[in-house]
Design a protein around this motif. Structure first.
Motif, mmCIF file in Angstrom:
data_model
loop_
_atom_site.group_PDB
_atom_site.id
_atom_site.type_symbol
_atom_site.label_atom_id
_atom_site.label_comp_id
_atom_site.label_asym_id
_atom_site.label_seq_id
_atom_site.Cartn_x
_atom_site.Cartn_y
_atom_site.Cartn_z
ATOM 1 N N LEU A 204 -2.023 -1.675 11.318
ATOM 2 C CA LEU A 204 -2.055 -0.929 10.070
ATOM 3 C C LEU A 204 -2.897 -1.689 9.344
ATOM 4 O O LEU A 204 -2.320 -3.528 9.455
ATOM 5 C CB LEU A 204 -0.940 0.211 9.278
ATOM 6 C CG LEU A 204 -0.132 0.960 9.848
ATOM 7 C CD1 LEU A 204 0.997 1.924 9.240
ATOM 8 C CD2 LEU A 204 -1.137 2.248 10.063
ATOM 9 N N VAL B 65 -2.261 -1.661 3.347
ATOM 10 C CA VAL B 65 -1.237 -0.621 3.761
ATOM 11 C C VAL B 65 -0.344 -1.155 3.967
ATOM 12 O O VAL B 65 1.178 0.080 3.832
ATOM 13 C CB VAL B 65 -1.673 0.521 4.824
ATOM 14 C CG1 VAL B 65 -1.017 1.613 4.773
ATOM 15 C CG2 VAL B 65 -2.641 1.301 4.571
ATOM 16 N N SER C 109 1.729 9.895 2.114
ATOM 17 C CA SER C 109 0.619 9.648 2.562
ATOM 18 C C SER C 109 0.615 9.700 4.223
ATOM 19 O O SER C 109 1.155 8.696 4.724
ATOM 20 C CB SER C 109 0.134 8.417 2.040
ATOM 21 O OG SER C 109 -0.195 8.321 0.766
ATOM 22 N N HIS D 298 -6.763 4.715 3.356
ATOM 23 C CA HIS D 298 -6.079 4.783 4.154
ATOM 24 C C HIS D 298 -5.363 4.674 4.840
ATOM 25 O O HIS D 298 -5.149 4.724 5.861
ATOM 26 C CB HIS D 298 -5.310 4.996 3.056
ATOM 27 C CG HIS D 298 -4.975 6.040 2.437
ATOM 28 N ND1 HIS D 298 -4.897 6.047 1.468
ATOM 29 C CD2 HIS D 298 -4.002 7.090 3.321
ATOM 30 C CE1 HIS D 298 -4.814 8.214 1.290
ATOM 31 N NE2 HIS D 298 -3.617 8.458 2.567
ATOM 32 N N ILE E 40 -1.600 5.533 -2.246
ATOM 33 C CA ILE E 40 -1.381 6.076 -1.095
ATOM 34 C C ILE E 40 0.787 5.890 -2.382
ATOM 35 O O ILE E 40 1.205 5.123 -2.573
ATOM 36 C CB ILE E 40 -1.132 5.185 0.232
ATOM 37 C CG1 ILE E 40 -0.342 3.641 -0.255
ATOM 38 C CG2 ILE E 40 -2.440 4.415 0.927
ATOM 39 C CD1 ILE E 40 -0.168 2.841 1.258
ATOM 40 N N MET F 124 -8.087 -1.859 0.336
ATOM 41 C CA MET F 124 -8.974 -2.265 1.775
ATOM 42 C C MET F 124 -9.574 -3.069 1.971
ATOM 43 O O MET F 124 -10.403 -3.552 1.167
ATOM 44 C CB MET F 124 -9.487 -1.455 2.611
ATOM 45 C CG MET F 124 -8.590 0.605 2.208
ATOM 46 S SD MET F 124 -6.748 0.212 2.403
ATOM 47 C CE MET F 124 -7.438 0.271 4.694
ATOM 48 N N ALA G 79 5.644 6.646 5.175
ATOM 49 C CA ALA G 79 4.083 7.245 5.222
ATOM 50 C C ALA G 79 4.177 8.341 6.309
ATOM 51 O O ALA G 79 5.712 7.828 6.484
ATOM 52 C CB ALA G 79 3.745 5.677 5.585
ATOM 53 N N VAL H 160 -1.177 7.731 7.225
ATOM 54 C CA VAL H 160 -1.849 6.494 6.939
ATOM 55 C C VAL H 160 -1.619 6.587 8.684
ATOM 56 O O VAL H 160 -3.477 5.212 9.570
ATOM 57 C CB VAL H 160 -0.699 5.505 6.861
ATOM 58 C CG1 VAL H 160 -0.108 5.245 5.798
ATOM 59 C CG2 VAL H 160 0.189 5.443 8.003
#
Length: 920
Positions: free
Chosen positions: A537, A541, A452, A490, A448, A440, A552, A454
């Motif tokens: 995002l 990600v 996941s 995440h 992820i 990140m 996601a 997010v």
């Protein structure tokens, strides 16, 4: 001689030394028109409006008789409903302001006083839909998001400030105050009006229409109100009654008590699922039964808020002692609360009634269980314990991995999804469980994969203002912090309270600190993630989602989760209660069974389960009693119209006529009234039209008129780039609603819309006929316009479900679409099409464009309009193929009232109103 109104119903009421006039429903019973006890409360309130507004011309005694004729097998009659006020939010409010300004400009060009265009009933515009979650996870997030909000939207806000000074009875609640529906519930809603009309004091029920589909949330305090498109709301503002067919009314009996661990949101999802099964589109819903007293007013409002997802026009609760207590808690004048009780008792409207209903449905509160809804519809309820199986099944169904042997799948799930695949297990299943490491921006590493989470967002309407669920989320956060578990890096976390009062009671209880410890800092006061303002995002990600084609997920406490609404890169979106939003945020993934799998592990490596940290009802109630006070509401709403320093410093134009800027990319004069003939154009047969799109079932107004962000590779982005706007400053479709150049290019341009002409390709594309060339919807429409070719669109069931977006109809009109042909329509979109002069046509039962063998390449002729349009006219369509063969089929015009016919014949409802004003 005193005017006693139709059937002698207008009389005086003395209360506390004051004399008021009122329309007495009892007089209608005395005249033999109805048995009041048999009428649903909502119908009695509609009836009161008709009686009070009867003038012998636009509303007559015959209209009163029609409204009073309601019975379970509802007669096919019309009711001219005049709401007492209108509520707007900024995404739909700005187009309304632009249209009103355009009407004034048109009047000015015709040499008339522009002030003939003036709201006839009060309007409140709450700016709440423009804040976006650009910053999150820090205490500075709110201030930074507000700063960006003003940078992006200053021009729009100036137009709103102009309207505030140009029109009487037009009030604005500035940004940063709360979500329109919560402000309506806590402050604007009066339940009963004490209003001066023509020099006399009147009492009458608070009724409204609003330019947001969740307006029915006000039914939580017993107020009749529903969502309409901006077009219809503007007409109501300008004094036009809303002509509607008398609705069926469904009674929902609530019994039992909520079990431990279940929340109001869980109940909402169960009610939504049930009422969708029953079928309540175009119907009113009233709740009654012993279970009503078990619900707080905030819980009731949470249910009423989901009326559009249930399918109903309104979902209404009775006004009872709990309602009066809520009104006092939220800062209403105690003397007015007493007046409410007196008036409603005089009218027989107080407390639970026992009327007749068209249909009765029972819902047992004791059967409610923790649930979510998704991945793309609010009524797709999933018990929390089934989420793991559901999500894995979803991936298998929706991706290239194909079917998996059920036995192997069961064994794989029993092993926690981590067992190595065998040949029999189908190798792709291992890919579904794979996780990809990313770093990140803050340097923290995380993993992820499919499923996941997010985005974990506490957002939207009563879910972020209902103390029971908000404090439950705070207590769960406190327990998680004490247990030593945290939200993975995440997950984009956010908290957008429904009103500033929420922050007050979270701070007083000490729970805001615990939510912030997990990253749930206040990001703004408004409709954020639920409306598509989730913001970007983090780059790592988004890059991982693109690189590995990941499914996601988001989890939010909202009410809308349609495709591409939350974020264009998030394929699966789930609605849940605020505490479940936090729980799934902690887990970091949706493919988990929170009944058996741990949320995480404490610093000693020991598993922490949801049951370990879930707060009990007694604890929630105790904190609520200690933390929520009347003084909070009084303080926050004392200067609600003043705004912060940003609002006060905003320069705005003045004067009666808006000064249009031809270079503006936000606010432009729409073309609807620029060349305006005083004669109505009428309707004609549609000759040799082409089909712009062939669409499937449940195409929403999000698909038709997107509200979220867009890029440079779509027509709207290309146009802005040509105007010199940097892509970073594109903002969203919703923010650009005051500019028809952007919005017509965005119509039918959602990245997830699927035109069946293109065999699975998503996005705003079509085939231009007869050339057979693939191009964008907008480019094709322009080519058809140059050739003077009218257009149609064909669709399946529930065409136009979703938010009340006027641009879904305005854009349809500006693209040159003369008629839509669908199997069924959602009410607001259908009415908005009528309001723009577009014909909503419906296939006969059993017919569809597919069953008739159509593919959109045909040329269409619609006949039956030679002598004008009739109510629910039966028309004929002939589709001619390239080889000369034809298919003929009947359709019904979904124009159910004479007023609707007038609007279509005038080219739209505002065209009709303007002609009335100019010819008076």
């Amino acid at each position: 001689m005193q005017d006693t109104g139709p059937f002698g119903a207008i009389r005086e009421l003395e209360h506390d030394g004051e004399t008021y006039k009122m329309a007495d429903l009892g007089a209608l019973e005395e005249a033999g028109l109805c048995e009041l006890d048999e009428l649903p409360v909502s119908i009695r309130i509609l009836l009161e409006s008709v009686v009070r507004n009867a003038d012998g011309e636009s509303i007559t005694e015959a209209d009163v008789e029609n409204a009073a004729s309601w019975e379970p097998d509802v007669p096919d009659v019309e009711v001219p409903f005049t709401p007492s006020r209108v509520v707007l939010q900024d995404l739909t409010g700005v187009p309304a302001v632009v249209d009103l300004a355009a009407l004034r400009s048109a009047a000015d060009r015709k040499g008339r006083d522009p002030n003939i265009v003036e709201p006839e009933i009060p309007a409140d515009l709450v700016i709440d839909h423009s804040v976006q979650v650009d910053y999150y996870g820090s205490q500075s997030a709110f201030g930074k998001n507000v700063e960006i909000e003003y940078e992006r939207n200053a021009e729009r806000y100036r137009a709103i400030k102009w309207a505030n000074q140009a029109f009487e009875d037009f009030s604005v609640v500035p940004p940063g105050t709360g979500i329109v529906h919560q402000v309506n519930l806590e402050y604007l809603g009066q339940v009963v009006h004490d209003r001066e009309e023509d020099g006399e004091d009147w009492l009458f029920p608070d009724t409204l229409v609003g330019t947001d589909s969740h307006t029915p949330m006000i039914g939580g305090i017993g107020v009749v109100g529903w969502g309409v498109g901006g077009i219809e709301a503007e007409a109501a503002l300008l004094g036009q009654p809303i002509t509607m067919t008398l609705p069926e009314v469904v009674g929902v009996e609530l019994t039992g008590e909520m079990p431990e661990g279940a929340t109001a949101t869980d109940l909402v999802l169960q009610v939504t699922e049930k009422l969708r099964e029953v079928g309540v589109v175009d119907r009113f819903v009233e709740f009654f039964g012993s279970g009503v007293s078990e619900l707080t007013v905030a819980d009731r409002a949470t249910i009423s808020n989901m009326a559009p997802e249930q399918g109903s026009t309104i979902s209404m609760f009775p006004v009872d002692e709990a309602t009066l207590e809520y009104l006092e808690l939220t800062g209403r004048d105690p003397e007015h609360v007493d007046l409410i009780e007196r008036y409603l008792k005089e009218q027989g409207l107080f407390g639970e009634q026992n009327p007749e209903y068209t249909e009765t449905v029972e819902i047992d509160l004791g059967a409610v269980e923790p649930s979510l809804a998704g991945p793309s519809e609010p009524d797709q309820r999933i018990p929390m314990g089934d989420m793991k199986t559901h999500f894995r099944g979803l991936i298998e169904d929706e991706t290239e991995y194909g079917e998996v042997d059920e036995t192997a799948l069961s064994r794989w799930l029993e092993n926690g999804g981590a067992a190595p695949p065998t040949e029999a297990d189908d190798l792709p299943l291992g890919d579904l469980n794979e996780r990809y490491e990313i770093e990140m921006p803050n340097g923290r590493k995380t993993e992820i994969g499919h499923g996941s989470v997010v985005v974990s967002a506490i957002t939207s309407c009563t879910n972020t203002s209902n103390p029971s669920v908000m404090l439950a989320a705070g207590l769960l956060a406190r327990n998680a912090v004490e247990a030593g578990i945290d939200v993975p890096p995440h997950v984009k976390t956010s908290l957008a309270p429904g009103s500033q009062v929420v922050t007050e009671y979270l701070e007083e209880s000490g729970l805001l600190e615990d939510l912030e410890a997990l990253g749930y800092h206040v990001v703004g006061y408004g409709c954020t993630t639920c409306i598509g303002n989730a913001g970007p995002l983090p780059d790592p990600v988004e890059e991982a989602i693109d690189e590995h084609d990941l499914w996601a997920s988001s989890v939010l406490s909202g009410n809308r989760n349609f495709e591409a609404r939350i974020h264009p890169k998030i394929r699966a979106n789930y609605l849940g209660s605020p505490p479940l939003v936090v729980a799934y945020g902690l887990a970091g993934r949706m493919d988990i069974d929170l009944e058996t799998d741990p949320l995480g592990h404490d610093p000693n490596g020991e598993p922490v389960y949801l049951e370990d940290i879930w707060p009990d009802q007694d604890e929630i109630h105790e904190v609520m009693t200690d933390s929520v006070h009347r003084e909070m509401f009084e303080e926050k709403y004392d200067d609600v119209h003043e705004g912060d320093e940003n609002w006060k410093a905003l320069d705005a134009p003045t004067g009666d006529v808006y000064d249009w800027d031809e270079e503006s990319t936000y606010i432009r004069e729409p073309p609807f009234f620029t060349d305006f003939p005083l004669e109505k154009p009428g309707v004609q047969n549609v000759e040799d039209a082409r089909c712009l799109m062939t669409l499937g079932d449940t195409v929403t107004t999000d698909h038709i008129s997107p509200a979220g962000p867009f890029s440079t590779n779509v027509p709207a982005g290309e146009w802005l780039a040509d105007q010199g706007v940097d892509p970073a400053d594109f903002n969203t479709y919703g923010a650009r609603r005051g500019n028809h150049e952007v919005m017509m290019r965005g119509t039918f341009a959602n990245v997830r819309i699927e035109n069946q002409m293109l065999d699975g390709k998503e996005g705003g594309y079509t085939i231009h006929h007869p050339t057979g060339e693939e191009t964008t919807v907008f480019e094709a429409s322009e080519r058809y316009r140059e050739a003077d070719t009218p257009l149609v669109v064909m669709a399946g069931t529930e065409f136009g479900t979703g938010s009340s977006r006027d641009w879904a109809a305005k854009g349809t009109d500006l693209l040159g679409i003369r008629a839509t042909i669908a199997e069924s329509y959602e009410r607001i979109y259908r009415d908005n099409l009528i309001g723009m002069g577009v014909l909503p046509l419906q296939f006969q039962d059993g017919d569809s464009w597919e069953s008739l063998g159509l593919d959109g390449s045909e040329s269409f002729t619609i006949t039956g309009l030679e002598d004008g349009l009739d109510v629910n006219a039966e028309l004929q369509v002939q589709a001619e193929r390239a080889d000369g063969s034809t298919v003929e089929f009947p359709v019904t015009a979904q124009v159910g009232t004479p007023a609707g016919v007038d609007y279509v014949e005038h080219g739209g409802i505002l065209h009709y109103v303007l002609r009335q004003l100019l010819t008076e």
